[in-house]
Design a protein around this motif. Structure first.
Motif, short mmCIF file in Angstrom:
data_model
loop_
_atom_site.label_atom_id
_atom_site.label_comp_id
_atom_site.label_asym_id
_atom_site.label_seq_id
_atom_site.Cartn_x
_atom_site.Cartn_y
_atom_site.Cartn_z
N UNK A 150 45.00 44.04 -20.08
CA UNK A 150 45.96 44.80 -19.27
C UNK A 150 47.03 43.86 -18.74
N UNK A 151 48.27 44.36 -18.69
CA UNK A 151 49.35 43.54 -18.12
C UNK A 151 50.37 44.44 -17.43
N UNK A 152 51.16 43.83 -16.56
CA UNK A 152 52.22 44.54 -15.85
C UNK A 152 53.57 43.98 -16.29
N UNK A 153 54.59 44.85 -16.33
CA UNK A 153 55.88 44.40 -16.84
C UNK A 153 57.02 44.83 -15.92
N UNK A 154 58.16 44.16 -16.03
CA UNK A 154 59.36 44.55 -15.27
C UNK A 154 59.24 44.29 -13.79
N UNK A 155 60.12 44.92 -13.02
CA UNK A 155 60.07 44.79 -11.57
C UNK A 155 58.89 45.57 -11.03
N UNK A 156 58.37 45.18 -9.87
CA UNK A 156 57.22 45.90 -9.31
C UNK A 156 57.62 47.26 -8.70
N UNK B 26 50.11 48.32 -8.64
CA UNK B 26 48.76 47.74 -8.56
C UNK B 26 47.67 48.82 -8.59
N UNK B 27 48.04 50.04 -8.20
CA UNK B 27 47.05 51.12 -8.22
C UNK B 27 46.75 51.56 -9.64
N UNK B 28 47.75 51.52 -10.52
CA UNK B 28 47.49 51.83 -11.93
C UNK B 28 46.56 50.77 -12.53
N UNK B 29 46.82 49.52 -12.17
CA UNK B 29 45.95 48.43 -12.64
C UNK B 29 44.53 48.65 -12.13
N UNK B 30 44.42 48.95 -10.85
CA UNK B 30 43.10 49.15 -10.24
C UNK B 30 42.35 50.30 -10.93
N UNK C 174 39.93 41.35 -5.16
CA UNK C 174 41.36 41.11 -4.93
C UNK C 174 42.20 42.30 -5.41
N UNK C 175 41.83 42.84 -6.58
CA UNK C 175 42.61 43.95 -7.12
C UNK C 175 42.48 45.19 -6.23
N UNK C 176 41.29 45.43 -5.73
CA UNK C 176 41.12 46.59 -4.85
C UNK C 176 41.94 46.41 -3.57
N UNK C 177 41.92 45.20 -3.02
CA UNK C 177 42.69 44.95 -1.79
C UNK C 177 44.18 45.16 -2.00
N UNK C 178 44.67 44.78 -3.18
CA UNK C 178 46.11 44.89 -3.45
C UNK C 178 46.49 46.27 -3.96
N UNK C 179 45.49 47.13 -4.19
CA UNK C 179 45.76 48.37 -4.92
C UNK C 179 46.78 49.29 -4.24
N UNK D 89 51.90 59.65 -5.04
CA UNK D 89 52.28 58.61 -6.00
C UNK D 89 51.10 57.68 -6.28
N UNK D 90 50.44 57.24 -5.21
CA UNK D 90 49.27 56.37 -5.36
C UNK D 90 48.20 57.03 -6.21
N UNK D 91 47.96 58.31 -5.91
CA UNK D 91 46.91 59.06 -6.59
C UNK D 91 47.21 59.16 -8.09
N UNK D 92 48.45 59.51 -8.40
CA UNK D 92 48.81 59.68 -9.81
C UNK D 92 48.81 58.34 -10.55
N UNK D 93 49.27 57.28 -9.87
CA UNK D 93 49.27 55.95 -10.50
C UNK D 93 47.84 55.57 -10.90
N UNK D 94 46.92 55.88 -10.03
CA UNK D 94 45.52 55.56 -10.31
C UNK D 94 44.96 56.39 -11.47
N UNK D 95 45.24 57.70 -11.43
CA UNK D 95 44.71 58.57 -12.49
C UNK D 95 45.28 58.19 -13.86
N UNK D 96 46.57 57.80 -13.89
CA UNK D 96 47.15 57.39 -15.18
C UNK D 96 46.42 56.17 -15.74
#
Lengths: 386, 386
Positions: free
Chosen positions: B5-11, B16-20, B59-64, B296-303
């Motif tokens: 898994x990786x993240x791209x572009x501007x944050x 982080x919730x999609x990552x989580x 760490x990922x959960x804390x940043x989610x 937004x958080x919820x959908x990021x996570x579900x995706x």
């Protein structure tokens, strides 16, 4: 007797709370019959825009914790004959006390009105209730409005920091423009959540400093090399020898913010070749509702209330001041100070609060500011590593 | 098998919730042994900066729910041979699926990797998980990150409005610079809390429009005359014929925001003589923590979660998309769409969402956006009057 209250200058997040405190207190005072409010400061007095605030209690209470001036602000400068006109108007409406909520400009107006009435042998009272996000008034430990503005900036810096940290490998410079008039009180608040040297911001400038462009570019280059990124805080009234005389002149003349940050960014891009972005929160400093500090709201209200009490005892020509008794636990008392020697004077950011070498405020300043904020800071973002 | 898994572009505020979501789901999948993360997008894959995310769950959960990219963003453009290198690296680490969280750039990368692997006859899977505050991706109703950025802007506009209303007699023009890439999705969100024509902002411009300076000055003049004040929203990618070609070029070349607002302000001051201020929230759009929308958080996570599920079924070369089922009550389902025809294409702000005459988004757009926000808007400040 009747009394009169008005708001002056730009708004803050808590200026309506001072109004509310004063109006509630006056409403409960048996000696006071009518509470007049003036729309747009002394302009409203001069132009017959007085309203009865005892009929607007519900509206004032609703606006009490919201930003903006519900009576409207004013940037009007006194003209010849205005003092006499205001005093006449007060007599016409049987107004014995005038409470003016404002910054350095209104402190001068209150002092002038006090002298004029005294000279005419009139028993009128004039009280200055301080407000300004600039925190630049003598006599008071701090001014209502400043804690909330500082609170907003300290959070914004942390948020922007998470973005910069995420994009660290794309090294960039971020210039954040701070308000704060001619003093560094607000700019310094940007560093309050920093717990290590690398954390954002890495360079803070004060308007009290005079710098040449080459000096600044040298400091930018060395900070950038050291940290691999750079967030710098530049006051909108920052004078840089050479490039920024014109921009600064514009700032004053036309109410034009953004000049300093924009021009400095252009210089960094052209001279050093670094990607440079600017953030200009502008009036968000004084209107960012979600960052209104509870302590700030509380003090704004008490200053309004105490102002009414004091005037009932007959005093005039004073500013309501916060005197700090202790930092831990935070404790203050409200006192009055004669405006004679303090009205209109700008209080510079103190030397003991500033570390010139590091371009950062000292721990002494943190001890001063922290009790005034809502200390709910973000854990700085740390990228995952192997 | 292993996954990457990786993240791209501007944050964004929710990247982080999609990552989580993806990591949690993968952690629970019996087929998956190791979950690799790459630091700074595909750069990390190319430069051996892979880390084991199953060891970083805390760490990922804390940043989610915090802004910023905990794996670091990337703006790297694919070079010749990179696709093959990435595929080789995946084989070395026995990685069968690559999930890339990003915008249009990463959609193109995912599509290219999918084609390359297929061409080589390799059983690898590539999934694009969308994120961008610009909301400019085809195939999905909206993109995670956009609701939070829109939420921040709609609140900031209301706050700045209370300040402008307080200083109304000192008539001023306020230019707020909006992010949003080449589309007007974000700029339009500034008007979502407006319930009458006079309310702020009074003029919204979209990057999809091309305007000449004289046209704009005419529109500014007539709006200012009508309302006695003016808040205008200008996208940072707004092209104004004549003056702003250079500024726009700078924006792209040097990552230099603020150019458009500053230059337009100078033109208004010089040509029309009005006090003009600029506000540039900059990366606050994607980092303003307090305005992260819960939806937004919820959908990021579900995706993120669904992306893991879908890849386990064997699909590849798709984007995870939100399909809206209903506005009231708000309901969506998560579907996949083949990247073939949508990867890298910018979705302009739709014509039916835009009222060209009024320079404002339509009610249809409000119906679209409102379910995605935290609708806790301020009552607009109304000055007390006689």
């Amino acid at each position: 007797m009747n009394i009169l209250i008005a708001q002056s200058g730009g708004p803050t997040s808590v200026i309506n709370m001072s109004l509310y405190g004063a109006v509630r207190k006056a409403f409960a005072e048996k000696q006071i019959k009518h509470i007049y409010g003036s729309v747009n400061g002394i302009e409203g007095v001069l132009n017959d825009r007085l309203i009865l605030l005892e009929k607007k209690l519900v509206e004032i209470e609703k606006a009490s914790n919201q930003p903006g001036s519900i009576l409207g602000g004013s940037r009007y400068s006194l003209q010849e004959g205005d003092l006499e006109k205001i005093i006449n108007k007060m007599e016409t409406f049987n107004i014995k006390v005038f409470y003016y909520i404002g910054g350095n400009g209104s402190a001068r107006t209150v002092k002038a009105l006090h002298h004029c009435a005294k000279h005419q042998g009139k028993e009128l009272r004039f009280i200055h209730i301080p407000k300004t996000i600039d925190n630049d008034l003598y006599g008071t430990d701090h001014t209502p409005g400043y804690p909330s503005a500082a609170n907003f900036l300290s959070h914004a810096v942390q948020w922007i920091g998470t973005d910069m940290e995420s994009m660290k490998t794309y090294g960039q410079i971020e210039i954040i423009e701070a308000m704060g008039g001619n003093t560094g009180w607000l700019a310094s608040a940007s560093a309050i959540a920093k717990s290590s040297e690398e954390q954002y911001p890495q360079l803070v400038y004060l308007p009290e400093e005079k710098k040449s462009l080459s000096q600044i570019l040298k400091e930018v280059e060395s900070s950038y090399q050291k940290y691999g990124k750079l967030m710098m805080i530049i006051p909108d009234h920052f004078f840089i020898q050479g490039i920024l005389s014109e921009a600064s002149a514009n700032t004053t003349r036309a109410g034009y913010n953004g000049g300093v940050a924009y021009q400095l960014a252009a210089q960094i891009i052209n001279n050093l070749g670094y990607k440079t972005k600017i953030t200009i929160p502008g009036t968000l400093y004084r209107s960012a509702y979600s960052f209104t500090s509870k302590q700030d709201l509380k003090e704004a209200r008490i200053l309004g209330e105490t102002a009414v009490e004091q005037a009932m005892k007959g005093i005039s020509g004073v500013m309501m001041c916060i005197k700090r008794l202790s930092n831990k636990p935070y404790d203050v008392e409200i006192i009055t100070k004669d405006l004679e020697n303090i009205a209109g004077k700008e209080k510079a950011f103190p030397k003991e609060f500033w570390d010139k070498e590091k371009h950062m405020p000292t721990n002494k300043y943190k001890t001063y500011l922290l009790p005034l904020l809502e200390y709910s800071f973000l854990k700085p973002l740390t990228l995952l590593e192997k």
